[in-house]
Design an enzyme around this catalytic site. Sequence first.
Site, PDB file in Angstrom:
ATOM      1  N   ASP A 111       0.852  -1.193   0.000  1.00 40.65           N
ATOM      2  CA  ASP A 111       0.000   0.000   0.000  1.00 40.65           C
ATOM      3  C   ASP A 111       0.884   1.237   0.000  1.00 40.65           C
ATOM      4  OD1 ASP A 111      -2.451   1.297  -0.066  1.00 40.65           O
ATOM      5  OD2 ASP A 111      -2.531   1.518   2.109  1.00 40.65           O
ATOM      6  N   HIS A 125      -3.491  13.904   0.730  1.00 44.10           N
ATOM      7  CA  HIS A 125      -3.756  13.004   1.864  1.00 44.10           C
ATOM      8  C   HIS A 125      -2.589  13.053   2.856  1.00 44.10           C
ATOM      9  CE1 HIS A 125      -4.963   9.437   4.110  1.00 44.10           C
ATOM     10  NE2 HIS A 125      -3.813   8.846   3.825  1.00 44.10           N
ATOM     11  N   ARG A 151       1.444  16.446  13.052  1.00 41.41           N
ATOM     12  CA  ARG A 151       2.638  17.306  13.113  1.00 41.41           C
ATOM     13  C   ARG A 151       2.305  18.640  12.455  1.00 41.41           C
ATOM     14  NH1 ARG A 151       4.034  12.537  10.906  1.00 41.41           N
ATOM     15  NH2 ARG A 151       3.913  13.541   8.878  1.00 41.41           N
ATOM     16  N   GLU A 197     -10.673   3.671   3.316  1.00 44.11           N
ATOM     17  CA  GLU A 197      -9.765   4.497   2.510  1.00 44.11           C
ATOM     18  C   GLU A 197     -10.067   4.212   1.049  1.00 44.11           C
ATOM     19  OE1 GLU A 197      -5.669   3.887   3.739  1.00 44.11           O
ATOM     20  OE2 GLU A 197      -5.882   5.358   5.352  1.00 44.11           O
ATOM     21  N   GLU A 209      -9.089   3.971  -2.544  1.00 42.98           N
ATOM     22  CA  GLU A 209      -7.812   3.791  -3.229  1.00 42.98           C
ATOM     23  C   GLU A 209      -8.030   3.110  -4.582  1.00 42.98           C
ATOM     24  OE1 GLU A 209      -4.558   2.360  -0.916  1.00 42.98           O
ATOM     25  OE2 GLU A 209      -5.397   3.102   0.995  1.00 42.98           O
ATOM     26  N   ASP A 232      -9.096   0.232   1.675  1.00 46.56           N
ATOM     27  CA  ASP A 232      -8.117  -0.141   2.703  1.00 46.56           C
ATOM     28  C   ASP A 232      -8.707   0.238   4.061  1.00 46.56           C
ATOM     29  OD1 ASP A 232      -5.811  -0.712   4.127  1.00 46.56           O
ATOM     30  OD2 ASP A 232      -4.846   1.191   3.631  1.00 46.56           O
ATOM     31  N   ARG A 249      -8.326   3.524  13.103  1.00 49.56           N
ATOM     32  CA  ARG A 249      -7.478   4.683  13.409  1.00 49.56           C
ATOM     33  C   ARG A 249      -6.934   4.686  14.831  1.00 49.56           C
ATOM     34  NH1 ARG A 249      -6.103   5.690   8.412  1.00 49.56           N
ATOM     35  NH2 ARG A 249      -7.808   6.467   7.104  1.00 49.56           N
ATOM     36  N   GLN A 279      -4.190   2.168  14.912  1.00 44.76           N
ATOM     37  CA  GLN A 279      -3.082   2.726  14.118  1.00 44.76           C
ATOM     38  C   GLN A 279      -2.282   3.750  14.914  1.00 44.76           C
ATOM     39  OE1 GLN A 279      -4.516   4.413  10.439  1.00 44.76           O
ATOM     40  NE2 GLN A 279      -2.480   4.946   9.682  1.00 44.76           N
ATOM     41  N   LYS A 336      -4.493  -2.229   9.807  1.00 45.23           N
ATOM     42  CA  LYS A 336      -4.825  -2.356   8.386  1.00 45.23           C
ATOM     43  C   LYS A 336      -5.041  -3.801   7.961  1.00 45.23           C
ATOM     44  CE  LYS A 336      -3.685   1.995   7.171  1.00 45.23           C
ATOM     45  NZ  LYS A 336      -4.449   2.876   6.302  1.00 45.23           N
ATOM     46  N   THR A 392      -9.050  -5.916   3.591  1.00 47.11           N
ATOM     47  CA  THR A 392      -8.930  -4.943   2.499  1.00 47.11           C
ATOM     48  C   THR A 392      -9.839  -5.450   1.391  1.00 47.11           C
ATOM     49  OG1 THR A 392      -6.613  -4.549   3.080  1.00 47.11           O
ATOM     50  CG2 THR A 392      -7.339  -3.794   0.912  1.00 47.11           C
ATOM     51  N   THR A 448      -4.701   6.477  -0.061  1.00 49.05           N
ATOM     52  CA  THR A 448      -5.954   7.221  -0.087  1.00 49.05           C
ATOM     53  C   THR A 448      -5.904   8.336  -1.123  1.00 49.05           C
ATOM     54  OG1 THR A 448      -6.180   6.786   2.256  1.00 49.05           O
ATOM     55  CG2 THR A 448      -7.554   8.534   1.352  1.00 49.05           C
ATOM     56  N   GLU A 493      -9.827  12.296   7.351  1.00 46.26           N
ATOM     57  CA  GLU A 493      -9.688  13.636   6.779  1.00 46.26           C
ATOM     58  C   GLU A 493     -11.041  14.321   6.597  1.00 46.26           C
ATOM     59  OE1 GLU A 493      -6.930  13.792   3.178  1.00 46.26           O
ATOM     60  OE2 GLU A 493      -7.294  11.661   3.470  1.00 46.26           O
TER      61      GLU A 493
HETATM   62 MN    MN Z   1      -4.126   2.923   2.620  1.00 43.49          MN
END
Ligand code: MN
Length: 449
Positions: A142, A149, A158, A214, A216, A248, A252, A255, A268, A272, A375, A389
């Site tokens: 992936d 994204h 950050r 996600e 994709e 995907d 969260r 993660q 993840k 999928t 994504t 997002e």
């Molecule tokens: Mn992904």
Amino acid sequence: MPKNDPTTDPALRSWAEGAGDAGADFPIQNLPYGVVRRAGTGEPFRCAVAIGTSALDLAVLHEAGLFAGTPVEGHNVFAHPALNAFMGMGHAAHRAVRARLSVLLREETPDLRDNAALRDRAFIPLARAEHGLPALVGDYTDFYASIHHATNVGSMFRPDNPLLPNYKHIPIGYHGRASSLVVSGASVRRPSGQTKADDADAPTFGPCKLLDYELEVGVYVGAGNALGAPIPIDRAREHLFGVSLVNDWSARDIQKWEYQPLGPFLAKSFATTVSPWIVPMDALAPFRCPAFKRAAGDPSPLPHLTDAADRERGGIDLTLEVHIASKQMREQNAAPVRISHGHFRDMYWTFAQMLAHHASNGCNMRPGDMFASGTVSGTTPDSRGCLLERTWAGQGKPRQPIELPTGEKRVFLEDGDEVTLRGWCEREGAVRIGLGECRGVVVGADATN
Ligand code: MN
């Protein structure tokens, strides 16, 4: 790809049912590959192409001698429950088979059109087809190819330094888990895992509370490369078989606790979802577009990731959507609502760059390996390809829920939610083609199915 490839000629018409319907995903210019059987029969899965409202069993066509004179003639590579053997034959074989199928299905060709007994054996209405995974995926990688994204997600964690210094130099990726790939329609169980709240002293184990999708696009490898033999970027085209949709699914909260220092893992690997049909690269030729235009001041990629033809034609003008329908919406027969709308041409890296990068250390790719793009997000809020997002309102602000027609609100996915991805290519002077759909329903962590 020569510009005169007859298989994408917009003037082509097929005699097959539904192939000429307005807005059809599978006109004769598409001919995507998949793996099907008649639903409920338990018969072996076979390789097929989609045309109009049907799947066409390629093993049956092969048995009838309709691939005589093509590279697949001597071996019925379609009488397998996966496309890998065909994928591994390489681009010239794929082109020859596609050309033959295009001729067989066009309105003036009688061989199959006028053979009712053969048609009965070969055609399976899509409404009565059961899909298998199109390939036995040995390795799934992936990527993280959308700079929008990467910037959005980076901003959450950050704020002062959203994009890490390597981003514009290498296509970032991680190794996904191939064993938990499932085909569209399979339910997805909410995973359990270890999480730690910001204000907690210690982690706990339990059902994921922040489940996400996600949006994709996946690309499947055709012919592989030998271990130790990198794929130069200007040869990447010969190794790419075709594209599909990929969801995907992402946990969260799991993660957030696990991803440093080695990247996503159990957040993840629980599932999928891929769409059943793989649109061949040759069908996408009319919709290729320039690769993402880097901003002034962005570094040029190193030479092994640079190719003039790829800059000019490495993008794909593919429109993508995410639709959601809660359990309550489905019970009320409410139509799914579109919650995201994006464009694959917004990706910072092309599939050729991802492949050349992946093989640049000599790593061997095998037929049927899959890369997902990461994504797909654009610059506007409604083009963000995941809820992380989509419902983000900015640093330090509460998440902004999405309101469903039932009055329900979503920040992340709830049990019973059905997520459907769609994608299609459309352009003046070409016939629209679609990727079909990639659908999955979230079931509870303790569900028994
Ligand atoms: Mn992904």
